[in-house]
Design a protein around this motif. Structure first.
Motif, PDB file in Angstrom:
ATOM      1  N   PRO A 120      -5.269  -1.572  -6.642  1.00 61.75           N
ATOM      2  CA  PRO A 120      -5.392  -0.830  -5.377  1.00 61.75           C
ATOM      3  C   PRO A 120      -4.055  -0.608  -4.678  1.00 61.75           C
ATOM      4  N   LEU A 121      -3.121  -1.543  -4.808  1.00 58.55           N
ATOM      5  CA  LEU A 121      -1.801  -1.347  -4.202  1.00 58.55           C
ATOM      6  C   LEU A 121      -1.077  -0.183  -4.860  1.00 58.55           C
ATOM      7  N   HIS A 122      -1.186  -0.076  -6.170  1.00 61.27           N
ATOM      8  CA  HIS A 122      -0.564   1.027  -6.904  1.00 61.27           C
ATOM      9  C   HIS A 122      -1.178   2.357  -6.467  1.00 61.27           C
ATOM     10  N   VAL A 123      -2.473   2.385  -6.349  1.00 53.63           N
ATOM     11  CA  VAL A 123      -3.180   3.608  -5.944  1.00 53.63           C
ATOM     12  C   VAL A 123      -2.753   4.035  -4.539  1.00 53.63           C
ATOM     13  N   LEU A 124      -2.677   3.060  -3.623  1.00 50.02           N
ATOM     14  CA  LEU A 124      -2.285   3.377  -2.246  1.00 50.02           C
ATOM     15  C   LEU A 124      -0.836   3.847  -2.189  1.00 50.02           C
ATOM     16  N   ALA A 125       0.051   3.167  -2.929  1.00 45.86           N
ATOM     17  CA  ALA A 125       1.462   3.563  -2.951  1.00 45.86           C
ATOM     18  C   ALA A 125       1.612   4.968  -3.527  1.00 45.86           C
ATOM     19  N   SER A 126       0.834   5.292  -4.544  1.00 43.30           N
ATOM     20  CA  SER A 126       0.894   6.631  -5.136  1.00 43.30           C
ATOM     21  C   SER A 126       0.453   7.690  -4.128  1.00 43.30           C
ATOM     22  N   ASP A 127      -0.577   7.373  -3.367  1.00 38.09           N
ATOM     23  CA  ASP A 127      -1.072   8.297  -2.345  1.00 38.09           C
ATOM     24  C   ASP A 127      -0.013   8.530  -1.266  1.00 38.09           C
ATOM     25  N   THR A 171       8.424  -5.890   4.100  1.00 39.78           N
ATOM     26  CA  THR A 171       7.460  -6.945   3.764  1.00 39.78           C
ATOM     27  C   THR A 171       6.707  -6.574   2.494  1.00 39.78           C
ATOM     28  N   ALA A 172       6.255  -5.328   2.422  1.00 38.63           N
ATOM     29  CA  ALA A 172       5.548  -4.875   1.223  1.00 38.63           C
ATOM     30  C   ALA A 172       6.468  -4.894   0.010  1.00 38.63           C
ATOM     31  N   PHE A 173       7.698  -4.433   0.187  1.00 34.20           N
ATOM     32  CA  PHE A 173       8.687  -4.398  -0.896  1.00 34.20           C
ATOM     33  C   PHE A 173       8.978  -5.801  -1.422  1.00 34.20           C
ATOM     34  N   THR A 204       0.997 -19.354  -2.010  1.00 36.17           N
ATOM     35  CA  THR A 204       0.771 -18.910  -3.373  1.00 36.17           C
ATOM     36  C   THR A 204       1.119 -17.433  -3.548  1.00 36.17           C
ATOM     37  N   ALA A 205       1.246 -17.022  -4.823  1.00 34.08           N
ATOM     38  CA  ALA A 205       1.498 -15.618  -5.116  1.00 34.08           C
ATOM     39  C   ALA A 205       0.369 -14.746  -4.562  1.00 34.08           C
ATOM     40  N   HIS A 206      -0.845 -15.242  -4.627  1.00 33.25           N
ATOM     41  CA  HIS A 206      -1.995 -14.491  -4.091  1.00 33.25           C
ATOM     42  C   HIS A 206      -1.843 -14.268  -2.588  1.00 33.25           C
ATOM     43  N   GLU A 207      -1.396 -15.287  -1.882  1.00 29.51           N
ATOM     44  CA  GLU A 207      -1.221 -15.168  -0.426  1.00 29.51           C
ATOM     45  C   GLU A 207      -0.068 -14.234  -0.089  1.00 29.51           C
ATOM     46  N   VAL A 208       1.014 -14.276  -0.892  1.00 30.23           N
ATOM     47  CA  VAL A 208       2.140 -13.363  -0.675  1.00 30.23           C
ATOM     48  C   VAL A 208       1.679 -11.924  -0.890  1.00 30.23           C
ATOM     49  N   ARG A 209       0.905 -11.718  -1.935  1.00 29.48           N
ATOM     50  CA  ARG A 209       0.378 -10.378  -2.196  1.00 29.48           C
ATOM     51  C   ARG A 209      -0.459  -9.884  -1.015  1.00 29.48           C
ATOM     52  N   ALA A 210      -1.248 -10.780  -0.419  1.00 30.50           N
ATOM     53  CA  ALA A 210      -2.090 -10.393   0.710  1.00 30.50           C
ATOM     54  C   ALA A 210      -1.243  -9.927   1.893  1.00 30.50           C
ATOM     55  N   LEU A 211      -0.101 -10.590   2.125  1.00 29.70           N
ATOM     56  CA  LEU A 211       0.798 -10.161   3.194  1.00 29.70           C
ATOM     57  C   LEU A 211       1.334  -8.761   2.904  1.00 29.70           C
ATOM     58  N   GLY A 212       1.734  -8.538   1.645  1.00 34.11           N
ATOM     59  CA  GLY A 212       2.237  -7.224   1.262  1.00 34.11           C
ATOM     60  C   GLY A 212       1.172  -6.151   1.355  1.00 34.11           C
ATOM     61  N   ALA A 213      -0.042  -6.483   0.955  1.00 30.72           N
ATOM     62  CA  ALA A 213      -1.145  -5.526   1.017  1.00 30.72           C
ATOM     63  C   ALA A 213      -1.453  -5.145   2.462  1.00 30.72           C
ATOM     64  N   TRP A 255      13.128 -11.028  11.168  1.00 29.62           N
ATOM     65  CA  TRP A 255      12.139 -10.832  10.105  1.00 29.62           C
ATOM     66  C   TRP A 255      12.536  -9.749   9.113  1.00 29.62           C
ATOM     67  N   ASP A 256      13.112  -8.678   9.601  1.00 27.27           N
ATOM     68  CA  ASP A 256      13.511  -7.578   8.732  1.00 27.27           C
ATOM     69  C   ASP A 256      14.551  -8.041   7.718  1.00 27.27           C
ATOM     70  N   LEU A 257      15.595  -8.688   8.191  1.00 29.98           N
ATOM     71  CA  LEU A 257      16.640  -9.182   7.303  1.00 29.98           C
ATOM     72  C   LEU A 257      16.098 -10.285   6.397  1.00 29.98           C
ATOM     73  N   SER A 258      15.190 -11.095   6.905  1.00 27.49           N
ATOM     74  CA  SER A 258      14.577 -12.135   6.072  1.00 27.49           C
ATOM     75  C   SER A 258      13.856 -11.517   4.877  1.00 27.49           C
ATOM     76  N   CYS A 259      13.119 -10.441   5.128  1.00 22.59           N
ATOM     77  CA  CYS A 259      12.421  -9.768   4.026  1.00 22.59           C
ATOM     78  C   CYS A 259      13.413  -9.211   3.012  1.00 22.59           C
ATOM     79  N   GLU A 260      14.508  -8.635   3.496  1.00 23.82           N
ATOM     80  CA  GLU A 260      15.502  -8.096   2.567  1.00 23.82           C
ATOM     81  C   GLU A 260      16.128  -9.216   1.733  1.00 23.82           C
ATOM     82  N   LEU A 261      16.376 -10.363   2.343  1.00 26.29           N
ATOM     83  CA  LEU A 261      16.932 -11.493   1.591  1.00 26.29           C
ATOM     84  C   LEU A 261      15.926 -12.013   0.569  1.00 26.29           C
TER      85      LEU A 261
END
Length: 319
Positions: free
Chosen positions: A63-70, A288-290, A2-11, A224-230
């Protein structure tokens, strides 16, 4: 997945980055004549770019926005609020990498007038305009000029036509080097996923057809790196997102993430407790976060569009 689970990986990935922020810091060799840009300025620039993207695609209260800003503030402080870019311009007036890094900060409103004035002067020279570059690197410089408020010294569509991707090559000629080139072509075209409509229809159709098998190959090979970019490319194309591709690919990618949030560039499937060293995972963890924030954003946009169509009785919303 799910989108929620994807977000958790990025977080989790961004949390690892935050915990290791000091390893992105510029060292004493940042301005050295023979300093290694790939282990100093490059990681810092990639950190800044990913943080800009996370901020773009998250609410300010998130919280992701706040952390990225920091983290972005940390990265900007490492450049002495842009002052080190002026010194780089003095030392290497025709190097493009300082502008490519600076552009990420500039796109977030972090600017240094002295650096921009010096760069504008150099950018007016024939030497700058005629420097021979790989087509995808030319696109990076053009996008960086635009983001920094400088006149683009070449035409982006013309630069695109010279790339491997624009030639719509035989799909079996795809390999890692070509993969990284095509992902960055799309990133520069779309300003890192911000404007999917900038991808020309023939290129978008080609990518929609072949991204799935290419991604499958990279995941199978634990790239994994190239997979994330794709995955980031898949989230940067115009039109509805490919939900099936996202769900399967993210589920397969999740097995590579360490309990700390780190993701190795290659290999290491199922190694939950032994984190790779910084150089071996910082870029793939950033990617992964991107890719996660882009994926979640596109899935949520698609869900909102579907709700709007349903509320309109299935007739669609006038554009």
């Amino acid at each position: 997945m799910t989108a929620h689970e994807v977000r958790a990986l990025g977080a989790a990935a961004l949390a690892w980055v935050s915990a290791h922020r000091e390893e992105f810091a510029l060292g004493d060799d940042a301005l050295a004549e023979h300093g290694n840009v790939n282990t100093s300025w490059k990681p810092l620039g990639e950190l800044a770019q990913v943080c800009v993207c996370v901020r773009r695609h998250t609410d300010p209260a998130d919280p992701l926005h706040v952390l990225a800003s920091d983290l972005l503030s940390f990265a900007w402080q490492q450049t002495e609020r842009g002052a080190l870019f002026v010194e780089l311009k003095r030392l290497e007036p025709f190097a493009t990498y300082p502008l490519e890094i600076y552009a990420a900060f500039a796109s977030a409103g972090l600017r240094h007038a002295g650096y921009e004035n010096a760069t504008a002067t150099v950018a007016r020279t024939r030497g700058w305009r005629l420097t021979e570059q790989e087509p995808n690197r030319r696109m990076s410089v053009l996008n960086s000029e635009r983001r920094s408020g400088l006149p683009e010294h070449d035409d982006m569509p013309r630069a695109l036509r010279r790339t491997w991707l624009a030639g719509l090559p035989e799909p079996w000629t795809f390999e890692p080097a070509a993969g990284y080139t095509l992902t960055h072509v799309v990133f520069h075209l779309t300003d890192w996923g911000l404007t999917p409509q900038a991808v020309p229809p023939p290129v978008a159709a080609y990518l929609r057809h072949w991204l799935a098998p290419w991604l499958d190959t990279c995941l199978e090979d634990e790239q994994w790196d190239l997979s994330c970019e794709l995955l980031a490319v898949a989230s940067s194309l115009p039109g509805p997102p490919d939900r099936a591709l996202f769900e399967e690919a993210w589920a397969r990618l999740s097995v590579a993430q360490n309990d700390s949030g780190a993701v190795p560039e290659v290999g290491g499937r199922g190694s939950r407790t032994t984190a790779p060293d910084f150089i071996g995972c910082y870029h793939s963890t950033l990617m992964t976060a991107f890719a996660a924030v882009l994926t979640v954003n596109r899935l949520r946009e698609a869900a909102r569009d579907a709700e709007a169509v349903a509320a309109d009785g299935g007739q669609g919303v006038p554009g």
